[in-house]
Scaffold this motif. Structure first.
Motif, short mmCIF file in Angstrom:
data_model
loop_
_atom_site.label_atom_id
_atom_site.label_comp_id
_atom_site.label_asym_id
_atom_site.label_seq_id
_atom_site.Cartn_x
_atom_site.Cartn_y
_atom_site.Cartn_z
N LEU A 271 -16.54 -35.35 14.62
CA LEU A 271 -16.49 -34.55 15.85
C LEU A 271 -17.23 -33.23 15.73
N GLY A 272 -17.67 -32.89 14.51
CA GLY A 272 -18.47 -31.69 14.33
C GLY A 272 -17.76 -30.39 14.57
N ARG A 273 -16.44 -30.33 14.32
CA ARG A 273 -15.71 -29.09 14.52
C ARG A 273 -15.88 -28.19 13.30
N PRO A 274 -16.00 -26.88 13.50
CA PRO A 274 -16.15 -25.94 12.38
C PRO A 274 -14.84 -25.80 11.60
N TRP A 275 -14.96 -25.25 10.40
CA TRP A 275 -13.78 -25.13 9.53
C TRP A 275 -12.67 -24.31 10.17
N LYS A 276 -13.03 -23.30 10.96
CA LYS A 276 -12.00 -22.45 11.54
C LYS A 276 -11.08 -23.24 12.47
N GLU A 277 -11.53 -24.41 12.96
CA GLU A 277 -10.69 -25.26 13.80
C GLU A 277 -10.00 -26.36 13.00
N VAL A 278 -10.49 -26.63 11.80
CA VAL A 278 -9.98 -27.77 11.02
C VAL A 278 -8.98 -27.33 9.96
N ARG A 279 -9.14 -26.14 9.43
CA ARG A 279 -8.30 -25.69 8.31
C ARG A 279 -6.83 -25.69 8.67
N ARG A 280 -6.48 -25.06 9.80
CA ARG A 280 -5.07 -24.91 10.13
C ARG A 280 -4.36 -26.24 10.33
N ASP B 37 -30.30 -31.88 18.73
CA ASP B 37 -30.85 -33.15 18.29
C ASP B 37 -30.07 -33.61 17.06
N VAL B 38 -29.64 -34.88 17.07
CA VAL B 38 -28.79 -35.37 16.00
C VAL B 38 -29.46 -35.23 14.64
N GLY B 39 -30.75 -35.39 14.58
CA GLY B 39 -31.42 -35.34 13.30
C GLY B 39 -31.73 -33.95 12.82
N ALA B 40 -31.31 -32.93 13.55
CA ALA B 40 -31.70 -31.57 13.21
C ALA B 40 -30.90 -30.98 12.05
N GLY B 41 -29.75 -31.49 11.74
CA GLY B 41 -28.94 -30.93 10.68
C GLY B 41 -27.48 -31.01 11.04
N CYS B 42 -26.61 -30.38 10.25
CA CYS B 42 -25.18 -30.53 10.46
C CYS B 42 -24.41 -29.28 10.13
N PHE B 43 -23.10 -29.32 10.41
CA PHE B 43 -22.23 -28.21 10.12
C PHE B 43 -22.18 -27.92 8.63
N ARG B 44 -22.01 -26.64 8.29
CA ARG B 44 -21.84 -26.28 6.89
C ARG B 44 -20.56 -26.86 6.32
N CYS B 45 -19.56 -27.07 7.15
CA CYS B 45 -18.29 -27.58 6.63
C CYS B 45 -18.45 -28.97 6.03
N GLY C 31 -24.25 -15.87 10.06
CA GLY C 31 -23.78 -14.84 10.97
C GLY C 31 -23.61 -15.34 12.40
N ASP C 32 -23.97 -16.61 12.68
CA ASP C 32 -23.77 -17.14 14.03
C ASP C 32 -22.29 -17.10 14.42
N THR C 33 -21.43 -17.50 13.46
CA THR C 33 -19.99 -17.40 13.64
C THR C 33 -19.43 -16.95 12.31
N GLU C 34 -18.11 -16.86 12.21
CA GLU C 34 -17.51 -16.40 10.96
C GLU C 34 -17.77 -17.38 9.83
N ASP C 35 -18.03 -18.64 10.10
CA ASP C 35 -18.30 -19.62 9.07
C ASP C 35 -19.76 -20.01 9.01
N GLY C 36 -20.59 -19.37 9.80
CA GLY C 36 -22.00 -19.75 9.82
C GLY C 36 -22.25 -21.02 10.58
N ASP C 37 -21.29 -21.46 11.43
CA ASP C 37 -21.44 -22.71 12.18
C ASP C 37 -21.86 -22.40 13.60
N THR C 38 -22.37 -23.41 14.27
CA THR C 38 -22.70 -23.26 15.68
C THR C 38 -22.18 -24.48 16.42
N THR C 39 -21.84 -24.33 17.67
CA THR C 39 -21.28 -25.44 18.43
C THR C 39 -22.16 -25.79 19.62
N GLU C 40 -23.44 -25.50 19.54
CA GLU C 40 -24.34 -25.83 20.64
C GLU C 40 -24.85 -27.25 20.49
#
Length: 278
Positions: free
Chosen positions: A193-202, A27-35, A15-24
């Motif tokens: 680059l860690g961009r969410p799917w909503k920016e990569v799909r199109r 820490d690199v080791g904390a995890g990654c985008f769902r995409c 629920g953070d964004t429409e894809d469940g991603d965050t862009t904040e």
């Protein structure tokens, strides 16, 4: 390469964004985008669209057209040199593919029995994309290194003004681009680059469309329509480049300064845009 494809930001809460991603920044080791864990939609969509277009256009095979330039080019000295170069590239890519496939196998083996959360499986997804891209590119170069590349899926290009013979286009090459280009864009956009799917799909789907339009422009016999398709393809291409620039701008804004291979990640988008331009 693996460090450059490592994560940029953590997985957001549902629920953070429409894809469940965050862009904040994080820490690199904390995890990654769902995409990272979603296969890019481009290859399947591109192959389906390409198949529909081929059956709709029904291009003529070069072997079925009298005066096709392919017959005169196949045994030329330039073609022999090109085959040898493709062979050398295929051998080099095969070595790289074996290495990456082995690294992927080890990563998958190590992840068995462990927690399947995003933090433990994140590095595996870009490796899967990389292995898939290398497999496609190696296969294409191996095909063109043999005489099979001269006859497999080769279509005639209508005669140009003042030319008594028609040209030819290797449709198999465009088919391969429909598979590996979306995966390359997903690797750079999502993994590096860690961009969410909503920016990569199109951009992925737009790229698929303009590549297919370029192929259609080659095999059509209607000159005004060919130029129209070429113009539309260039417009879509510049639209994709604009999206690349926005990826890089947003990455520079949110990525922490201590992120590993930060300049190299930005260099990837420059290389990708340069390759598409060529």
């Amino acid at each position: 390469a693996h460090q450059t494809l490592s994560c940029v930001v953590p997985v957001g809460r549902e629920g953070d964004t429409e894809d469940g991603d965050t862009t904040e920044p994080c820490d690199v080791g904390a995890g990654c985008f769902r995409c990272r864990h979603r296969w890019p939609p481009g290859p399947e969509a591109g192959l389906v669209l390409f198949a529909v277009v081929v059956f709709g256009v029904l291009p003529e095979g070069c072997a079925d057209v009298a005066g096709c330039k392919l017959a005169a080019v196949v045994e030329s000295e330039d073609m022999q040199i090109a085959r040898r170069l493709h062979g050398l590239v295929a051998v080099g890519l095969s070595v790289l593919l074996c290495r990456e496939a082995w690294d992927l196998f080890r990563a998958l083996s190590e992840s068995r029995g462990q927690n399947t959360g995003s933090g433990s499986t994140e590095p595996v997804f870009p490796q899967k994309l990389l292995v898939s891209v290398l497999t496609v590119v190696t296969t294409v170069n191996a095909l063109f290194a043999s005489t099979a590349g001269d006859v497999v899926f080769v279509h005639a290009v209508p005669r140009a003004y003042g030319d008594s013979r028609c040209g030819f286009v290797h449709t198999f090459r465009y088919l391969a681009w429909c598979i590996d280009v979306p995966m390359l864009m997903a690797m750079v956009g999502c993994s590096a680059l860690g961009r969410p799917w909503k920016e990569v799909r199109r951009p992925i789907l737009v790229t698929e469309v303009y590549m297919i339009l370029c192929w259609v422009a080659l095999v059509l016999n209607n000159l005004p329509l060919r130029w129209l398709l070429i113009f539309v393809s260039f417009m879509l291409f510049f639209w994709t480049l604009w999206d690349f620039a926005k990826w890089a701008k947003e990455f520079r804004r949110v990525a922490p300064a201590e992120l590993p291979s930060r300049p190299e990640r930005l260099a990837l988008i420059v290389l990708l845009g340069s390759a598409f331009t060529l």
